[in-house]
Design an enzyme around this catalytic site. Sequence first.
Site, PDB file in Angstrom:
ATOM      1  N   GLU A   1     -24.985  19.656 -10.814  1.00  0.00           N
ATOM      2  CA  GLU A   1     -25.162  18.260 -11.216  1.00  0.00           C
ATOM      3  C   GLU A   1     -24.022  17.398 -10.682  1.00  0.00           C
ATOM      4  O   GLU A   1     -24.238  16.245 -10.270  1.00  0.00           O
ATOM      5  CB  GLU A   1     -25.250  18.183 -12.737  1.00  0.00           C
ATOM      6  CG  GLU A   1     -26.515  18.834 -13.285  1.00  0.00           C
ATOM      7  CD  GLU A   1     -26.512  19.013 -14.794  1.00  0.00           C
ATOM      8  OE1 GLU A   1     -27.554  19.399 -15.344  1.00  0.00           O
ATOM      9  OE2 GLU A   1     -25.449  18.782 -15.420  1.00  0.00           O
TER      10      GLU A   1
ATOM     11  N   THR B   1     -44.405  20.333  -3.102  1.00  0.00           N
ATOM     12  CA  THR B   1     -44.346  18.940  -2.653  1.00  0.00           C
ATOM     13  C   THR B   1     -44.646  18.086  -3.883  1.00  0.00           C
ATOM     14  O   THR B   1     -45.474  18.467  -4.721  1.00  0.00           O
ATOM     15  CB  THR B   1     -45.358  18.625  -1.534  1.00  0.00           C
ATOM     16  OG1 THR B   1     -46.689  18.858  -2.017  1.00  0.00           O
ATOM     17  CG2 THR B   1     -45.097  19.499  -0.310  1.00  0.00           C
TER      18      THR B   1
ATOM     19  N   LYS C   1     -26.898  27.841 -24.546  1.00  0.00           N
ATOM     20  CA  LYS C   1     -27.151  27.101 -23.307  1.00  0.00           C
ATOM     21  C   LYS C   1     -26.354  27.643 -22.129  1.00  0.00           C
ATOM     22  O   LYS C   1     -25.210  28.052 -22.258  1.00  0.00           O
ATOM     23  CB  LYS C   1     -26.778  25.611 -23.484  1.00  0.00           C
ATOM     24  CG  LYS C   1     -27.629  24.842 -24.460  1.00  0.00           C
ATOM     25  CD  LYS C   1     -29.022  24.586 -23.916  1.00  0.00           C
ATOM     26  CE  LYS C   1     -29.043  23.719 -22.676  1.00  0.00           C
ATOM     27  NZ  LYS C   1     -28.496  22.372 -22.915  1.00  0.00           N
TER      28      LYS C   1
ATOM     29  N   ASN D   1       0.052  -2.642  13.601  1.00  0.00           N
ATOM     30  CA  ASN D   1      -1.397  -2.602  13.819  1.00  0.00           C
ATOM     31  C   ASN D   1      -1.828  -1.340  14.561  1.00  0.00           C
ATOM     32  O   ASN D   1      -2.746  -0.631  14.136  1.00  0.00           O
ATOM     33  CB  ASN D   1      -1.851  -3.839  14.585  1.00  0.00           C
ATOM     34  CG  ASN D   1      -1.652  -5.117  13.801  1.00  0.00           C
ATOM     35  OD1 ASN D   1      -1.197  -5.094  12.655  1.00  0.00           O
ATOM     36  ND2 ASN D   1      -1.973  -6.251  14.413  1.00  0.00           N
TER      37      ASN D   1
ATOM     38  N   GLN E   1      -6.408  -2.896   5.386  1.00  0.00           N
ATOM     39  CA  GLN E   1      -5.515  -2.068   4.580  1.00  0.00           C
ATOM     40  C   GLN E   1      -6.302  -1.283   3.527  1.00  0.00           C
ATOM     41  O   GLN E   1      -5.887  -0.195   3.116  1.00  0.00           O
ATOM     42  CB  GLN E   1      -4.470  -2.948   3.895  1.00  0.00           C
ATOM     43  CG  GLN E   1      -3.499  -2.184   2.992  1.00  0.00           C
ATOM     44  CD  GLN E   1      -2.380  -3.076   2.498  1.00  0.00           C
ATOM     45  OE1 GLN E   1      -1.562  -3.554   3.286  1.00  0.00           O
ATOM     46  NE2 GLN E   1      -2.360  -3.333   1.194  1.00  0.00           N
TER      47      GLN E   1
ATOM     48  N   SER F   1       0.832  -1.211   0.000  1.00  0.00           N
ATOM     49  CA  SER F   1       0.000   0.000   0.000  1.00  0.00           C
ATOM     50  C   SER F   1       0.862   1.254   0.000  1.00  0.00           C
ATOM     51  O   SER F   1       0.378   2.339   0.290  1.00  0.00           O
ATOM     52  CB  SER F   1      -0.915   0.011   1.231  1.00  0.00           C
ATOM     53  OG  SER F   1      -0.142   0.107   2.428  1.00  0.00           O
TER      54      SER F   1
ATOM     55  N   ASN G   1     -25.791  25.878 -18.490  1.00  0.00           N
ATOM     56  CA  ASN G   1     -26.099  24.648 -17.759  1.00  0.00           C
ATOM     57  C   ASN G   1     -25.604  24.717 -16.311  1.00  0.00           C
ATOM     58  O   ASN G   1     -24.490  25.169 -16.048  1.00  0.00           O
ATOM     59  CB  ASN G   1     -25.442  23.452 -18.445  1.00  0.00           C
ATOM     60  CG  ASN G   1     -25.902  23.292 -19.877  1.00  0.00           C
ATOM     61  OD1 ASN G   1     -27.059  23.545 -20.185  1.00  0.00           O
ATOM     62  ND2 ASN G   1     -24.994  22.884 -20.745  1.00  0.00           N
TER      63      ASN G   1
ATOM     64  N   TYR H   1      -6.696  -8.137  14.185  1.00  0.00           N
ATOM     65  CA  TYR H   1      -6.336  -7.437  12.967  1.00  0.00           C
ATOM     66  C   TYR H   1      -6.408  -8.389  11.784  1.00  0.00           C
ATOM     67  O   TYR H   1      -6.028  -9.559  11.885  1.00  0.00           O
ATOM     68  CB  TYR H   1      -4.928  -6.837  13.053  1.00  0.00           C
ATOM     69  CG  TYR H   1      -4.552  -6.038  11.815  1.00  0.00           C
ATOM     70  CD1 TYR H   1      -4.920  -4.707  11.707  1.00  0.00           C
ATOM     71  CD2 TYR H   1      -3.880  -6.634  10.745  1.00  0.00           C
ATOM     72  CE1 TYR H   1      -4.620  -3.971  10.568  1.00  0.00           C
ATOM     73  CE2 TYR H   1      -3.579  -5.908   9.601  1.00  0.00           C
ATOM     74  CZ  TYR H   1      -3.953  -4.578   9.522  1.00  0.00           C
ATOM     75  OH  TYR H   1      -3.655  -3.867   8.391  1.00  0.00           O
TER      76      TYR H   1
ATOM     77  N   SER I   1     -22.907  24.700 -23.546  1.00  0.00           N
ATOM     78  CA  SER I   1     -22.825  23.497 -24.383  1.00  0.00           C
ATOM     79  C   SER I   1     -21.667  23.618 -25.359  1.00  0.00           C
ATOM     80  O   SER I   1     -21.305  24.716 -25.796  1.00  0.00           O
ATOM     81  CB  SER I   1     -24.138  23.323 -25.149  1.00  0.00           C
ATOM     82  OG  SER I   1     -24.005  22.372 -26.179  1.00  0.00           O
TER      83      SER I   1
END
Length: 488
Positions: free
Chosen positions: A289, A156, A282, A111, A321, A28, A284, A316, A276
């Site tokens: 998003e 709603t 456009k 550990n 990891q 790692s 956007n 452990y 766009s």
Amino acid sequence: MAGEDGDSEGVIRRDRFSGGPARGFMSSLAADERIFEADLAVDRAHVVMLASQDIIESEVASEILAALDEVEAAGHDSLSGGEDVHEAIEAAVIDIVGPDGGKMHTARSRNDEVATCIRYRLREDVLSALDAALALRESLLETAAEHTETVMPGYTHLQPAQPTTVAHFLCSYERAVARDCARLICAYERINQSPLGSAAFAGTPFDVNRELVSDLLGFDRVMENSMDASATRDFLAETLSALTTHAVTLSGLAEDLVIFSNKGLVELSDDYSSTSSIMPQKKNPDTMELVRAVAGDAVGELTGLLTTLKGLPRAYNRDLQRAHKHAFRTVDDVTEAAAVAAGAVGSATWPEDELAAAAGDGFSTATGVADLLAMAGLPFRTAHEVVAEAAARSEGTPDVATLDAVATDVLGESLFTHVTAEAVEAALDPTESVASRDSVGGPAPAAVEATLSTARDELSDDAAAVADARDSLAAAAEGLDEEVSSYV
């Protein structure tokens, strides 16, 4: 300077376990760059403690601490070999100091070391996430304060429901983010506990001072049970859960801004929009998003973490990891998303005329008329029936005459037996309807002002708590530097 066998890695890993086709899979080291600085701090605190307890000689401690300075100056990229950053740093120290460099690992295991490093780094990341969330709350409150009387439609099921105000809408999200902050603050308290000194899981026969190491690293307390301390990752699950909940809050805010943008009820700044590649007209709401999408990523990371943890026996297991990566990826994404949301809210334009025109869409004041009749003594369900029938007879918002005609049919008496025409006209008006809803937490300007006052006080308290946490960590880091300086 190499170890006695000419290979510092051989000092740490016996030849039997030093190679093989799976070694890269097990490593790692590259991913551990995030906890490189944390490991150096943990190493320093541990070595200072070992020397103060006469477990290792002061001269050896001095050499090891000086070597750690060299390793830090060289950086993570200079590390070579080792299954992880902890082993690689120790190998580098042994290269510099010789076999005595291996004394830095006395009375500990990887550990408890890795568990401490993860907590040490994660707490900083959580404070950064809190900073971003606090900034979002401030942006929401500042914008809300400018729009306490800006009437807008409330929805709603995505249908016009009742009129409200921009301030009331924004405060609804500020209150949600405030709870997100509370969850992160609670998670921070459980992150900030020291596992170091627990060794593999069964403690150590050395006369260690766990409290000293905890203090040097800025932890609030020592974890009580050594097996729990080395093995648990529930703090990751709790933190990731809080971050995911926060991401869902952000997603809801982003979704509303996307929808309102589509309806012409809000205009996002160009800084938080795009155009766009083919349609030049456009504009956007792309940033919102992407903020919305972060919630999906967070849910996936939380699911991955919990699935990894769900079947692990004590103490452990190497599965761990891969556990902390979920939290680190999510805290980065959610922190950035909150910062973007704060900027979008603070720079957006709320067109008051368009909002006011839309506030009465779909006979959104119907409930206000029913409430007016109920306050005049009619059973609410009867009032509801009158207003519902009037809505059915009208293509839009019914006028007073239509309401009176329906009341005569349903009640057998004129509407004005119970209320005045002026009162009905006021109830039909979105602005007047909002002003009448002055219950605690309601959209009336006075009620929102009370909400804003409470929210500002809570924001100040939370900001102070985060600042105190940062000051505590800074003071601990300064204390550790002073201790190290006394040896180097």
